[in-house]
Design a protein around this motif. Structure first.
Motif, PDB file in Angstrom:
ATOM      1  N   TYR A  16       0.578  -1.347  -0.160  1.00  0.00           N
ATOM      2  CA  TYR A  16       0.418  -0.020  -0.242  1.00  0.00           C
ATOM      3  C   TYR A  16       0.992   1.128  -0.511  1.00  0.00           C
ATOM      4  N   PHE A  64       2.165   6.450  -7.285  1.00  0.00           N
ATOM      5  CA  PHE A  64       1.175   7.418  -7.451  1.00  0.00           C
ATOM      6  C   PHE A  64       1.217   8.307  -7.068  1.00  0.00           C
ATOM      7  N   THR A 117       0.077  -1.223  -9.365  1.00  0.00           N
ATOM      8  CA  THR A 117      -1.464  -1.474  -9.297  1.00  0.00           C
ATOM      9  C   THR A 117      -1.374  -3.542  -9.483  1.00  0.00           C
ATOM     10  N   TYR A 176      -3.363  -6.459  -7.083  1.00  0.00           N
ATOM     11  CA  TYR A 176      -4.037  -6.867  -7.653  1.00  0.00           C
ATOM     12  C   TYR A 176      -4.332  -8.436  -6.815  1.00  0.00           C
ATOM     13  N   ALA A 203       3.699   3.001 -11.519  1.00  0.00           N
ATOM     14  CA  ALA A 203       2.181   3.149 -10.951  1.00  0.00           C
ATOM     15  C   ALA A 203       1.284   1.870 -11.320  1.00  0.00           C
ATOM     16  N   VAL A 204       1.994   1.094 -12.744  1.00  0.00           N
ATOM     17  CA  VAL A 204       1.239   0.366 -13.114  1.00  0.00           C
ATOM     18  C   VAL A 204       1.311  -1.071 -12.140  1.00  0.00           C
ATOM     19  N   ALA A 255       3.036   1.569  -3.363  1.00  0.00           N
ATOM     20  CA  ALA A 255       2.500   2.276  -4.478  1.00  0.00           C
ATOM     21  C   ALA A 255       1.553   2.843  -4.499  1.00  0.00           C
TER      22      ALA A 255
END
Length: 401
Positions: A150, A157, A211, A215, A207-208, A153
């Motif tokens: 978290y 971002f 992500t 996931y 950032a991808v 990420a």
């Protein structure tokens, strides 16, 4: 990166860190005037010394073993740079574009994310037992744990947000230039916008990656091959972008015309002070008599000095009485002068290039754009349909746009 020592991916990371170190030292040594933008740029480069070293020591198996033999506390020091390089890039761009930019206490808010990340690492890693810390690093389990993911990420971002803010600064600056300069082609910052869009793409790419990790954490199914491809390609993109940024720093960045940030354009609905009404005719007469608009590099400060007016008041008058910014105001006079010369049979031997240089333009494309916007035709078309015999020509010297 777990099987081969000093593979090509490792070398890219090492080269990235080495280049950033070299140029950070060079810029620090040459920053004799303590230019604030240079200081922020050096800080940005320092971040990109630590980021590749963090990636190298955590994800490279042999490097991880070597560093664990020293102390597990040395891990993750470079990860803080992911929370710092975005703010430093933003402060660098802002201090580069605006000469009145100063650091204030409110800018400490930029440090809030990194402070929160440090608190998280303090609780989840540094205060753990030595054996626990060693295990978390050796197995890399911490990198796939929910709390760390978290924060990781969030850091990526946040960089995307700062890249967007940098772009917004560049576009705002471009509009503000029109309140200061009459010719903008030498100050075209398309290269800066392209560079910032590229950084936005790089930060978005990383950032991808996070992500996908989030996931994977939610579904308990990490696609390690895909994560590896995206992660490694990010190393090469970073290497390319930093080389581009360093090259621009020593070339085009030096040509940026810094302006004041603290003088916003007046609102259109504000009432013009009564005493300023008397200046309107003076402005018109000065423009006609001195033809100061023919000076290619005329600025609003120079015109204000000629008129003996404060720059801010002149900007207000132009906005509210002439309904134009400085860029539009000066170039409207240039177009009117060009129209007069294009109509004059005595000047038929002059080329259009000679005319637009004579009236103050230094770009054919800008001249044609302004002319067509005002007249709805090109200068050549205007000349063909408006040339009149000398005997029938009126005296058009006292024109007002």
């Amino acid at each position: 990166m777990d099987t081969v020592l000093f593979n090509f991916h490792d070398l890219v990371l090492i080269l990235t860190a080495f280049e950033c170190l070299l140029f950070a030292l060079l810029l620090s040594a040459t920053n004799q005037k303590r230019v604030l933008s240079t200081a922020f740029f050096v800080g940005f480069l320092i971040c990109h010394i630590f980021i590749p070293l963090h990636e190298l020591t955590f994800w490279g198996k042999q490097f991880r073993i070597w560093l664990l033999d020293i102390s597990p506390n040395l891990f993750f020091l470079g990860s803080y740079a992911y929370f710092v390089d975005g703010p430093l890039l933003y402060l660098f761009v802002r201090s580069l574009l605006y000469k009145d930019f100063k650091l204030r206490r409110i800018h400490l808010l930029h440090a809030l994310p990194v402070a929160l990340y440090f608190f998280h690492m303090l609780v989840s890693f540094y205060l753990q037992s030595y054996e626990r810390r060693e295990m978390l690093v050796e197995t890399q389990h911490i990198a796939y744990s929910a709390p760390y993911l978290y924060f990781d990420a969030a850091g990526r971002f946040i960089r995307v947000i700062y890249a967007i803010l940098c772009l917004k600064l560049a576009f705002t600056y471009g509009e503000q230039l029109k309140n200061v300069f009459a010719n903008l082609n030498k100050r075209d910052l398309a290269w800066l916008k392209v560079m910032l869009v590229s950084f936005l793409g790089l930060f978005a790419w990383e950032a991808v990656l996070l992500t996908l990790k989030l996931y994977g954490n939610a579904t308990d199914n990490f696609n390690l091959d895909l994560l590896n491809v995206i992660g490694l390609s990010g190393y090469y993109l970073t290497f390319f972008m930093l080389n581009l940024l360093i090259g621009l720093k020593f070339t085009l960045f030096t040509s940026v015309a810094a302006i004041n940030e603290s003088s916003p354009s007046p609102a259109a609905h504000e009432n013009l002070p009564t005493e300023d009404k008397t200046h309107v005719e003076s402005i018109k007469q000065t423009m006609l008599q001195t033809k100061i608009y023919t000076e290619p590099d005329i600025t609003i400060d120079q015109l204000a000095a000629t008129l003996k007016l404060p720059t801010k008041r002149l900007s207000q008058i132009l906005k509210q009485d002439f309904h134009a910014n400085f860029y539009e105001f000066i170039n409207s006079y240039r177009v009117e002068d060009a129209k007069q010369q294009l109509r004059d049979p005595a000047g038929a031997s002059k080329t259009i290039t000679e005319i637009y240089y004579e009236v103050g333009f230094n770009s054919k494309s800008v001249f044609n754009t302004f002319f067509k916007r005002k007249e709805g035709c090109t200068p050549s078309q205007y000349r063909n349909k408006n040339t009149v015999p000398v005997s029938a020509q009126e005296d058009n010297n006292n024109f007002i746009p």
